[in-house]
Design a protein around this motif. Structure first.
Motif, PDB file in Angstrom:
ATOM      1  N   GLU A 138       9.052  -0.893  -0.050  1.00 50.14           N
ATOM      2  CA  GLU A 138       9.092   0.557  -0.241  1.00 50.14           C
ATOM      3  C   GLU A 138       7.715   1.182  -0.072  1.00 50.14           C
ATOM      4  OE1 GLU A 138      10.762   3.763  -3.585  1.00 50.14           O
ATOM      5  OE2 GLU A 138      10.731   1.605  -3.988  1.00 50.14           O
ATOM      6  N   GLN A 139       6.658   0.409  -0.394  1.00 50.59           N
ATOM      7  CA  GLN A 139       5.300   0.927  -0.314  1.00 50.59           C
ATOM      8  C   GLN A 139       4.794   1.042   1.117  1.00 50.59           C
ATOM      9  OE1 GLN A 139       6.459  -1.539  -2.127  1.00 50.59           O
ATOM     10  NE2 GLN A 139       5.609  -1.591  -4.189  1.00 50.59           N
ATOM     11  N   SER A 140       5.491   0.439   2.073  1.00 46.54           N
ATOM     12  CA  SER A 140       5.063   0.444   3.470  1.00 46.54           C
ATOM     13  C   SER A 140       5.851   1.484   4.254  1.00 46.54           C
ATOM     14  CB  SER A 140       5.267  -0.951   4.085  1.00 46.54           C
ATOM     15  OG  SER A 140       5.124  -0.896   5.490  1.00 46.54           O
ATOM     16  N   ASP A 158      -0.958  -8.989   0.074  1.00 49.83           N
ATOM     17  CA  ASP A 158      -1.745  -7.894   0.630  1.00 49.83           C
ATOM     18  C   ASP A 158      -2.923  -8.467   1.425  1.00 49.83           C
ATOM     19  OD1 ASP A 158      -3.964  -5.766   0.607  1.00 49.83           O
ATOM     20  OD2 ASP A 158      -2.269  -4.650  -0.177  1.00 49.83           O
TER      21      ASP A 158
END
Length: 322
Positions: free
Chosen positions: A76-78, A307
């Motif tokens: 979701e963060q990408s 990350d």
């Protein structure tokens, strides 16, 4: 990126995952059992659905004997992976049953992330008859996505005899919702921890996450939540100006550098935080070096092991230590 020329030379060894023949056998057994039970082996699925490590064999490997399965590793963060996922899911409806999309949240399914050898997101693979092959690494324009999907469908039909099943309009994007499953005690405890964190009760959140980890030490979500809560708790009363002044005045003061690194991370300056602590490890020895190293590892937990900034910082730390 350029679309791949689909061939079996790109097949990925799924190691612990089942091979095609076993997947086919299990699929046949599941269908036979469903016929005996008078119902389907699993709830009906839309053409785009979420997959976990627990459901991967059933929803991807077994299903790949009947229809090409496009596995979308996303988070979701990408933004790029979200956008590519939207394109794939829209095209799944347009192609109406000639392929399906299996969404894999990389943060919640680290084992699958590692077994496929994913280097970053977005990353998209295809699974045919239990065998996987890479399709995309990184974002791709829609015309190239279409070209690769057309190649995938051709390979599925010509080499495996897999053609999928036509889907009526409306079925491509919706399916009956499964009956809700009662939450487990661990899930309730984790939800309570999240609520405490969201409400600013950092002490309560820390204790709640620790309670979850006491029963389930490998819970990645609880580890991440605890690392975030502890970081916020450390900086909530900090005098930012005084902390940064102390760190600038004495680069050899490990505690000053640790406090400044916490502020760096909370402020979004991830590389600065990591670099500061790697430098602190380089400058020190003994207990002080270990203190700086341990805090750096804790900050890695906040960001997440996959990350690329964590990967780079780990390499820098290794060079300093060894």
């Amino acid at each position: 990126m350029q679309p791949r020329n689909m061939s079996m030379s790109g097949v990925v060894d799924l190691a612990a995952l089942k091979a095609a023949s076993e997947a086919k056998e299990k699929a046949e057994q599941a269908r036979a059992q469903a016929a005996r039970d008078g119902g389907p082996a699993a709830p009906a699925s839309p053409l785009a659905f979420d997959v976990t490590e627990e459901t991967f064999e059933r929803d991807v490997l077994q299903r790949s004997t009947e229809v090409p399965v496009v596995v979308n590793f996303w988070a979701e963060q990408s933004d790029a992976s979200v956008q590519l996922g939207s394109v794939l899911e829209r095209l799944a409806g347009e192609y109406a049953g000639r392929f399906v999309v299996a969404r894999v949240d990389v943060y919640a399914n680290q084992m699958l992330f590692q077994q496929f050898g994913v280097q970053g997101i977005p990353a998209v693979f295809a699974v045919l008859a239990g065998q996987a092959m890479p399709l995309f690494q990184g974002a791709a324009p829609e015309d190239q996505v279409r070209e690769v999907l057309d190649q995938l469908i051709a390979v599925a039909e010509q080499r495996f005899g897999i053609v999928g099943a036509p889907v009526e309009a409306g079925e491509a994007t919706a399916a009956p919702a499964p009956a809700p499953r009662p939450a487990t005690p661990q899930e309730l405890a984790l939800s309570a921890a999240h609520d405490a964190l969201d409400n600013g009760d950092l002490g309560g959140a820390i204790q709640a996450y620790k309670n979850v980890l006491a029963d389930e030490p490998a819970n990645a979500e609880a580890k991440l939540g605890l690392a975030q809560a502890e970081l916020l708790h450390r900086v909530q009363d900090a005098d930012q100006q005084a902390v940064r002044k102390a760190a600038a005045a004495d680069p050899g003061d490990v505690q000053a550098q640790i406090a400044a690194a916490d502020l760096d991370l909370v402020g979004g300056h991830v590389e600065d935080a990591f670099g500061r602590l790697v430098d602190a490890v380089r400058r020190t020895a003994g207990d002080e070096r270990n203190t700086a190293r341990v805090r750096l590892l804790e900050l890695f937990e906040v960001i997440g092991a996959d990350d690329p900034r964590v990967t780079a910082a780990r390499a820098a730390l290794a060079r300093v230590l060894f």
